[in-house]
Write a protein that holds these residues in place. Structure first.
Motif, PDB file in Angstrom:
ATOM      1  N   GLU A   1       0.836  -1.203   0.000  1.00  0.00           N
ATOM      2  CA  GLU A   1       0.000   0.000   0.000  1.00  0.00           C
ATOM      3  C   GLU A   1       0.870   1.253   0.000  1.00  0.00           C
ATOM      4  O   GLU A   1       1.913   1.283   0.656  1.00  0.00           O
ATOM      5  CB  GLU A   1      -0.899   0.038   1.247  1.00  0.00           C
ATOM      6  CG  GLU A   1      -2.062  -0.956   1.228  1.00  0.00           C
ATOM      7  CD  GLU A   1      -3.031  -0.742   0.072  1.00  0.00           C
ATOM      8  OE1 GLU A   1      -3.333   0.418  -0.263  1.00  0.00           O
ATOM      9  OE2 GLU A   1      -3.482  -1.747  -0.515  1.00  0.00           O
TER      10      GLU A   1
ATOM     11  N   ASN B   1       1.668   5.098   1.218  1.00  0.00           N
ATOM     12  CA  ASN B   1       1.303   5.966   2.339  1.00  0.00           C
ATOM     13  C   ASN B   1       1.941   7.321   2.102  1.00  0.00           C
ATOM     14  O   ASN B   1       2.506   7.556   1.023  1.00  0.00           O
ATOM     15  CB  ASN B   1       1.697   5.345   3.689  1.00  0.00           C
ATOM     16  CG  ASN B   1       3.203   5.214   3.874  1.00  0.00           C
ATOM     17  OD1 ASN B   1       3.983   5.737   3.067  1.00  0.00           O
ATOM     18  ND2 ASN B   1       3.623   4.532   4.912  1.00  0.00           N
ATOM     19  N   ASP B   2       1.817   8.225   3.068  1.00  0.00           N
ATOM     20  CA  ASP B   2       2.277   9.579   2.777  1.00  0.00           C
ATOM     21  C   ASP B   2       3.585   9.931   3.467  1.00  0.00           C
ATOM     22  O   ASP B   2       3.830  11.084   3.790  1.00  0.00           O
ATOM     23  CB  ASP B   2       1.185  10.610   3.095  1.00  0.00           C
ATOM     24  CG  ASP B   2       1.320  11.842   2.196  1.00  0.00           C
ATOM     25  OD1 ASP B   2       1.783  11.678   1.043  1.00  0.00           O
ATOM     26  OD2 ASP B   2       0.999  12.952   2.654  1.00  0.00           O
TER      27      ASP B   2
ATOM     28  N   ASN C   1      10.149   4.464   4.768  1.00  0.00           N
ATOM     29  CA  ASN C   1       9.310   3.310   5.121  1.00  0.00           C
ATOM     30  C   ASN C   1      10.118   2.048   5.397  1.00  0.00           C
ATOM     31  O   ASN C   1       9.593   1.093   5.967  1.00  0.00           O
ATOM     32  CB  ASN C   1       8.296   3.032   4.003  1.00  0.00           C
ATOM     33  CG  ASN C   1       7.068   3.911   4.108  1.00  0.00           C
ATOM     34  OD1 ASN C   1       6.387   3.919   5.130  1.00  0.00           O
ATOM     35  ND2 ASN C   1       6.789   4.689   3.077  1.00  0.00           N
TER      36      ASN C   1
ATOM     37  N   TYR D   1       5.054  -0.574   2.581  1.00  0.00           N
ATOM     38  CA  TYR D   1       4.465   0.702   2.180  1.00  0.00           C
ATOM     39  C   TYR D   1       5.439   1.444   1.280  1.00  0.00           C
ATOM     40  O   TYR D   1       6.641   1.216   1.329  1.00  0.00           O
ATOM     41  CB  TYR D   1       4.180   1.566   3.415  1.00  0.00           C
ATOM     42  CG  TYR D   1       3.330   0.872   4.447  1.00  0.00           C
ATOM     43  CD1 TYR D   1       2.072   0.363   4.105  1.00  0.00           C
ATOM     44  CD2 TYR D   1       3.783   0.707   5.754  1.00  0.00           C
ATOM     45  CE1 TYR D   1       1.299  -0.289   5.056  1.00  0.00           C
ATOM     46  CE2 TYR D   1       3.000   0.053   6.704  1.00  0.00           C
ATOM     47  CZ  TYR D   1       1.758  -0.443   6.349  1.00  0.00           C
ATOM     48  OH  TYR D   1       0.997  -1.084   7.265  1.00  0.00           O
TER      49      TYR D   1
ATOM     50  N   GLY E   1       5.973   5.585  -0.224  1.00  0.00           N
ATOM     51  CA  GLY E   1       5.476   6.957  -0.232  1.00  0.00           C
ATOM     52  C   GLY E   1       6.085   7.748  -1.369  1.00  0.00           C
ATOM     53  O   GLY E   1       6.930   7.238  -2.080  1.00  0.00           O
TER      54      GLY E   1
END
Ligand SMILES: [Ca+2]
Ligand SMILES: [Ca+2]
Ligand SMILES: [Ca+2]
Length: 256
Positions: A195, A197-198, A202, A207, A209
């Motif tokens: 996924e 993320n912002d 990470n 994740y 970003g």
């Protein structure tokens, strides 16, 4: 007169087919591929797209070489591939791990979810691209964000300690590869649920970003004919699945 126009069109189409250019499937063919998504938004759309694009064939890591030689072929020189970050055209057979070679860049860095190079996310052509060996090592496993100093050997790309910014021409391509991976890998097939993320930094979490920046890049660099053609080559010749965000850029905003 009408007959002549039809013949000319048919001639043009067969010439395109002969030259090896794969045309994007017609709107009808794509509607068919995405059937069942009508009227869906948010998580329901993501779930349906996951189901559709998971019908795919997985390559071995060795088969990825041949895949990239086809998907990233230089439109002006069939002996070469175009490198993602530097934009250089380099001989297809200069693939390998030495300085001056090109190698297989995982745009979704493989340490973010630790998926390695077994058939699965580590061999998925939708986010694999030829890159210069040294530029690949500069990108390392950094998240994507704006800023930094210009990358040696890849003008227009920037990096600092915790992030990498690709050149303008491929910013949207990078964003759409990340969005594809998030929808394709949902933790249901023995691999982590990937996924966006912002954040940056990470590390090994599954994740990548930063989503706010990736969505800006998606808007500023929309899909062009080369990227659409790449999607179709993967669909027709290799994995038999598509990147929905190249076909339907508007879906990014409906999910994120
Ligand atoms: Ca940074
Ligand atoms: Ca682009
Ligand atoms: Ca996911």
């Amino acid at each position: 007169m009408r007959t002549r126009i039809v013949r000319t069109l048919a001639g043009t189409l067969s010439l395109l087919a002969l030259s090896g250019t794969v045309l994007a499937p017609s709107a009808t063919a794509q509607d068919d591929y995405y059937s069942g998504t009508e009227g869906l938004t948010g998580d329901a759309l993501k779930t349906k797209l996951h189901e559709i694009i998971s019908e795919s064939e997985q390559l071995t890591y060795d088969q990825v070489w041949e895949g990239l030689q086809a998907t990233d072929q230089d439109p002006a020189n069939p002996d070469n591939v175009i490198l993602l970050y530097s934009g250089e055209s380099r001989a297809k057979d200069a693939n390998g791990g030495d300085v001056g070679d090109w190698n297989r860049e995982h745009v979704w860095a493989k340490s973010h979810g630790d998926f390695g190079t077994a058939p699965g996310p580590g061999t998925d052509l939708h986010h694999l691209r030829p890159t210069d060996v040294q530029v690949n090592s500069t990108r390392d496993s950094k998240d994507f964000d704006n800023g930094g100093s210009e990358v040696d050997g890849a003008p227009g790309n920037y990096t600092d300690d915790d992030s990498f910014e690709p050149r303008d021409e491929v910013k949207g391509d990078v964003a759409r590869m990340i969005l594809y991976m998030a929808v394709r890998y949902e933790g249901t097939d023995g691999f982590a649920d990937l996924e966006p993320n912002d954040q940056v930094g990470n590390g090994s979490a599954p994740y990548l970003g930063r989503i706010s920046v990736l969505l800006e890049w998606h808007a500023s660099d929309p899909p062009d004919a080369v990227e659409q053609n790449r999607n179709t080559v993967i669909y027709e010749r290799f994995q038999h699945n598509r990147n929905p965000f190249i076909d339907h850029p508007e879906w990014a905003g409906e999910i994120w």
